[in-house]
Design an enzyme around this catalytic site. Structure first.
Site, PDB file in Angstrom:
ATOM      1  N   SER A 252       0.808  -1.220   0.000  1.00 47.73           N
ATOM      2  CA  SER A 252       0.000   0.000   0.000  1.00 47.73           C
ATOM      3  C   SER A 252       0.845   1.277   0.000  1.00 47.73           C
ATOM      4  CB  SER A 252      -0.961  -0.005   1.193  1.00 47.73           C
ATOM      5  OG  SER A 252      -1.841  -1.095   1.075  1.00 47.73           O
ATOM      6  N   THR A 295      -6.022  -2.733   8.221  1.00 45.52           N
ATOM      7  CA  THR A 295      -5.942  -4.113   7.755  1.00 45.52           C
ATOM      8  C   THR A 295      -5.866  -5.079   8.921  1.00 45.52           C
ATOM      9  OG1 THR A 295      -4.854  -5.565   6.164  1.00 45.52           O
ATOM     10  CG2 THR A 295      -3.419  -4.068   7.346  1.00 45.52           C
ATOM     11  N   LYS A 299      -9.898  -4.688  11.211  1.00 39.10           N
ATOM     12  CA  LYS A 299     -11.024  -4.217  10.385  1.00 39.10           C
ATOM     13  C   LYS A 299     -12.359  -4.222  11.128  1.00 39.10           C
ATOM     14  CE  LYS A 299      -9.117  -5.234   5.883  1.00 39.10           C
ATOM     15  NZ  LYS A 299      -9.148  -6.008   4.655  1.00 39.10           N
ATOM     16  N   GLY A 361     -13.256 -19.176   3.414  1.00 40.34           N
ATOM     17  CA  GLY A 361     -12.950 -18.232   4.493  1.00 40.34           C
ATOM     18  C   GLY A 361     -14.157 -17.380   4.842  1.00 40.34           C
ATOM     19  N   THR A 386     -13.850 -22.544  10.899  1.00 36.77           N
ATOM     20  CA  THR A 386     -14.797 -22.460  12.010  1.00 36.77           C
ATOM     21  C   THR A 386     -16.192 -22.322  11.403  1.00 36.77           C
ATOM     22  OG1 THR A 386     -13.082 -21.292  13.231  1.00 36.77           O
ATOM     23  CG2 THR A 386     -15.309 -21.224  14.168  1.00 36.77           C
TER      24      THR A 386
HETATM   25  P1  NAP Z   1      -9.065 -12.486   8.961  1.00 38.63           P
HETATM   26  O1  NAP Z   1     -10.207 -11.596   9.254  1.00 38.63           O
HETATM   27  O2  NAP Z   1      -8.065 -12.739  10.034  1.00 38.63           O
HETATM   28  O3  NAP Z   1      -9.695 -13.886   8.459  1.00 38.63           O
HETATM   29  C1  NAP Z   1      -8.878 -14.987   8.283  1.00 38.63           C
HETATM   30  C2  NAP Z   1      -9.689 -16.104   7.627  1.00 38.63           C
HETATM   31  O4  NAP Z   1      -8.760 -17.144   7.346  1.00 38.63           O
HETATM   32  C3  NAP Z   1     -10.756 -16.735   8.524  1.00 38.63           C
HETATM   33  O5  NAP Z   1     -11.812 -17.189   7.738  1.00 38.63           O
HETATM   34  C4  NAP Z   1      -9.998 -17.905   9.165  1.00 38.63           C
HETATM   35  O6  NAP Z   1     -10.855 -18.952   9.582  1.00 38.63           O
HETATM   36  C5  NAP Z   1      -9.185 -18.349   8.002  1.00 38.63           C
HETATM   37  N1  NAP Z   1      -7.984 -19.073   8.412  1.00 38.63           N
HETATM   38  C6  NAP Z   1      -6.914 -18.583   9.079  1.00 38.63           C
HETATM   39  N2  NAP Z   1      -6.012 -19.554   9.250  1.00 38.63           N
HETATM   40  C7  NAP Z   1      -6.533 -20.682   8.682  1.00 38.63           C
HETATM   41  C8  NAP Z   1      -6.054 -22.011   8.536  1.00 38.63           C
HETATM   42  N3  NAP Z   1      -4.869 -22.368   8.991  1.00 38.63           N
HETATM   43  N4  NAP Z   1      -6.829 -22.892   7.871  1.00 38.63           N
HETATM   44  C9  NAP Z   1      -8.034 -22.541   7.383  1.00 38.63           C
HETATM   45  N5  NAP Z   1      -8.535 -21.286   7.504  1.00 38.63           N
HETATM   46  C10 NAP Z   1      -7.791 -20.387   8.145  1.00 38.63           C
HETATM   47  O7  NAP Z   1      -8.225 -11.954   7.719  1.00 38.63           O
HETATM   48  P2  NAP Z   1      -8.804 -11.113   6.477  1.00 38.63           P
HETATM   49  O8  NAP Z   1      -8.771  -9.663   6.762  1.00 38.63           O
HETATM   50  O9  NAP Z   1     -10.083 -11.723   6.054  1.00 38.63           O
HETATM   51  O10 NAP Z   1      -7.664 -11.368   5.359  1.00 38.63           O
HETATM   52  C11 NAP Z   1      -7.519 -12.637   4.760  1.00 38.63           C
HETATM   53  C12 NAP Z   1      -6.577 -12.571   3.562  1.00 38.63           C
HETATM   54  O11 NAP Z   1      -7.119 -11.736   2.542  1.00 38.63           O
HETATM   55  C13 NAP Z   1      -5.208 -12.028   3.874  1.00 38.63           C
HETATM   56  O12 NAP Z   1      -4.245 -12.821   3.243  1.00 38.63           O
HETATM   57  C14 NAP Z   1      -5.199 -10.649   3.259  1.00 38.63           C
HETATM   58  O13 NAP Z   1      -3.919 -10.220   2.841  1.00 38.63           O
HETATM   59  C15 NAP Z   1      -6.118 -10.847   2.079  1.00 38.63           C
HETATM   60  N6  NAP Z   1      -6.739  -9.576   1.668  1.00 38.63           N
HETATM   61  C16 NAP Z   1      -6.445  -9.099   0.431  1.00 38.63           C
HETATM   62  C17 NAP Z   1      -7.017  -7.921   0.003  1.00 38.63           C
HETATM   63  C18 NAP Z   1      -6.680  -7.380  -1.349  1.00 38.63           C
HETATM   64  O14 NAP Z   1      -6.896  -6.187  -1.588  1.00 38.63           O
HETATM   65  N7  NAP Z   1      -6.189  -8.198  -2.237  1.00 38.63           N
HETATM   66  C19 NAP Z   1      -7.903  -7.213   0.831  1.00 38.63           C
HETATM   67  C20 NAP Z   1      -8.195  -7.750   2.080  1.00 38.63           C
HETATM   68  C21 NAP Z   1      -7.606  -8.936   2.488  1.00 38.63           C
HETATM   69  P3  NAP Z   1     -11.492 -19.011  11.059  1.00 38.63           P
HETATM   70  O15 NAP Z   1     -12.795 -18.243  10.998  1.00 38.63           O
HETATM   71  O16 NAP Z   1     -11.664 -20.451  11.319  1.00 38.63           O
HETATM   72  O17 NAP Z   1     -10.508 -18.368  11.997  1.00 38.63           O
END
Ligand code: NAP
Length: 497
Positions: A252, A295, A299, A361, A386
């Site tokens: 970013s 981020t 969030k 996810g 979950t």
């Molecule tokens: P978050 O709120 O922490 O959510 C994490 C998700 O991943 C949850 O559904 C979690 O499941 C799951 N998870 C974590 N570890 C896991 C594992 N070992 N096995 C299976 N599921 C697992 O994170 P977020 O903000 O959603 O971000 C997620 C990803 O999206 C990141 O890599 C981020 O960089 C990317 N992202 C990209 C953009 C973009 O502009 N390209 C924008 C936003 C996010 P549980 O519910 O079971 O914990």
């Protein structure tokens, strides 16, 4: 106060290695620090030659291991080294060391007198390695025994609040030169915003040696000059940033700062790393940061601090952008529209309406994705580790859900024409083949699925690699990142990117 200088720290094993780095970066750097403690033992004896080998002013430093350096010999040997490097100083002052760094507890009058006699300025430094309350002005007064010294405090913040306090305290220190830096990931703003702390200089590492200095929070030369445009930062510069934790890699700053440069806007966008969103907001309030990208993992926790929420934030239940309006923070979500634009580009003319889509996810990013898919008329099934999280999200939109494990293959198959991966599994991964880095490692691709992974580092995730080997079309999250950043840019500056 003058614009802070860029000081490049040299940690080579030989003088020649260090000279080569100086030659490479001399146009961007104002001054260098020769870390004699990093030289091989043989080379240490020839340190005094170094200023004659380069065209830039140089600081002589021999850092002890107890202060985070590499010098393990006793104080007698160290004093000998200082004497060899300073006492034979060249009569032509421009060919001498310009500064010497003595720790606050190092007081050898003959060495100090030698430095002063040759016009070599003394940096009187203290490294506070343990998290203690730092009263900067009080410490400086004790350190400036002769009034000749430039006091330097480098400390390890207990949290971002200590960095915020550093800026508040140093605002008043304008009557003498001083050096301030906070170490570690939370200390990064102190290095980029040295103009705001009136620091005499900021330390950087050459890109070639940054890895060994990253732990203490050093920033590399090219990032400081090319991405943050350090030389353009003044107290008038508007501040923006991104907060998250651990926020190890983020693209970013590159996107936003390039926008300010393109539009000639006097602004800088910096990482504000903290595990506690309230501390990020405290930093922003004190430093007058006007807008912030939010981020992982903030969030949702940021919602509590918002004075106003856009309709998307209310509906999605997550916020990735906050903008200061008067004394309140207004929250927006640009992830949903960024995702929609990137997805439409990826799937081209193929319609998403009524198409069955699998979302892997149910975290913050998934919330924005599912919201966008609802607007687009897709039929979604959410798969999550979950199950309860998947259910909560699915229920909000009347979508299907399923626990993400080896038993979900049949359901995944049913929704597999477009698979959208939103978990953090596979992020920052180097080993692209491990099952642990692929959230649906048990699913066998046919070859006609389309896979959109929100992750952009690495650019090809283990999941994408496996899918593309079977002939599937894949897309990473970079375009989504760009498009959501463009919207943030408009919210921050009022201008189209
Ligand atoms: P978050 O709120 O922490 O959510 C994490 C998700 O991943 C949850 O559904 C979690 O499941 C799951 N998870 C974590 N570890 C896991 C594992 N070992 N096995 C299976 N599921 C697992 O994170 P977020 O903000 O959603 O971000 C997620 C990803 O999206 C990141 O890599 C981020 O960089 C990317 N992202 C990209 C953009 C973009 O502009 N390209 C924008 C936003 C996010 P549980 O519910 O079971 O914990």
């Amino acid at each position: 106060m003058n614009q802070p200088l860029i000081c490049m720290t040299l940690t080579g094993r030989t003088l020649e290695e260090d000279v080569n780095l100086v030659k490479k970066y001399e146009k961007q750097v104002d001054i260098v620090e020769l870390r004699v403690d990093c030289l091989s033992e043989d080379e240490q004896f020839y340190a005094r030659r170094f200023p004659t080998m380069i065209q830039l002013p140089c600081i002589l430093t021999i850092r002890r291991d107890i202060d985070g350096g590499k010098f393990t010999g006793g104080e007698f040997s160290r004093t000998n080294l200082f004497a060899r490097a300073l006492a034979f100083a060249n009569e032509d002052k421009s060919r001498n060391f310009a500064f010497v760094d003595f720790e606050d507890d190092y007081h050898i009058p003959s060495i100090q007198d030698t430095a002063m006699a040759f016009g070599i300025k003394i940096i009187r430094s203290t490294h506070v390695m343990n998290p203690v309350e730092v009263n900067i002005k009080g410490r400086y007064e004790k350190m400036r025994k002769t009034g000749y010294e430039i006091p330097k405090i480098a400390f390890t913040p207990r949290s971002l609040d200590d960095v915020t306090s550093l800026f508040s305290q140093s605002r008043e220190i304008t009557d003498y030169e001083h050096i301030l830096c906070a170490m570690g990931p939370e200390g990064l703003p102190s290095r980029i915003l040295a103009a705001f702390s009136n620091s005499f200089l900021t330390y950087v590492s050459p890109n070639e040696t940054i890895d060994c200095m990253k732990d203490i929070g050093h920033i590399d030369m090219l990032t400081l000059t090319n991405i943050y445009r350090f030389k353009n930062i003044s107290k008038k510069t508007k501040l923006f940033g991104i907060t998250g934790w651990p926020l190890i890699k983020t693209l970013s700053p590159k996107i936003h700062n390039a926008g300010y440069q393109k539009h000639n806007i006097d602004a800088v966008y910096i990482p504000i790393r903290t595990p506690d969103i309230s501390k990020a907001l405290n930093f922003c309030d004190r430093m007058k940061v006007n807008g912030l990208s939010v981020t992982i993992p903030h969030k949702e926790s940021v919602l509590y601090y918002l004075g106003e929420q856009s309709p998307e934030v209310v509906q999605i239940g997550a916020c990735n952008t906050i903008v200061k309006n008067g004394d309140k923070w207004c929250g927006y979500n640009t992830d949903a529209t960024g995702f929609q634009r990137a997805l439409e580009e990826f799937i081209g003319s193929e319609k998403i309406k009524r198409r069955k889509v699998a979302v892997i996810g149910a975290g913050g990013a998934a919330k924005a994705v599912v919201y966008a898919l609802k607007q687009m008329g897709a039929k979604v099934c959410i798969f999550n580790r979950t199950e309860e999280h998947a259910q909560q999200l699915a229920d909000r939109y009347g979508f299907n859900y399923c626990k993400l494990d080896t038993h979900c293959i049949e359901k995944l198959d049913e929704y597999s024409s477009l698979i959208i991966q939103t978990t953090s599994v596979g992020m920052n991964s180097e080993d692209k083949s491990s099952n642990e880095l692929d959230p649906i490692f048990f699913y066998k691709f046919r070859g006609d699925e389309m896979v959109f992974d929100l992750i952009y580092t690495p650019s090809t995730t283990p999941l994408m690699l496996r899918a593309s080997k079977k002939g599937c079309r894949t897309c990473n999250g970079y375009k989504m990142l760009e498009y959501q950043a463009y919207e943030q840019f408009k919210l921050f500056t009022g201008k189209e990117y």
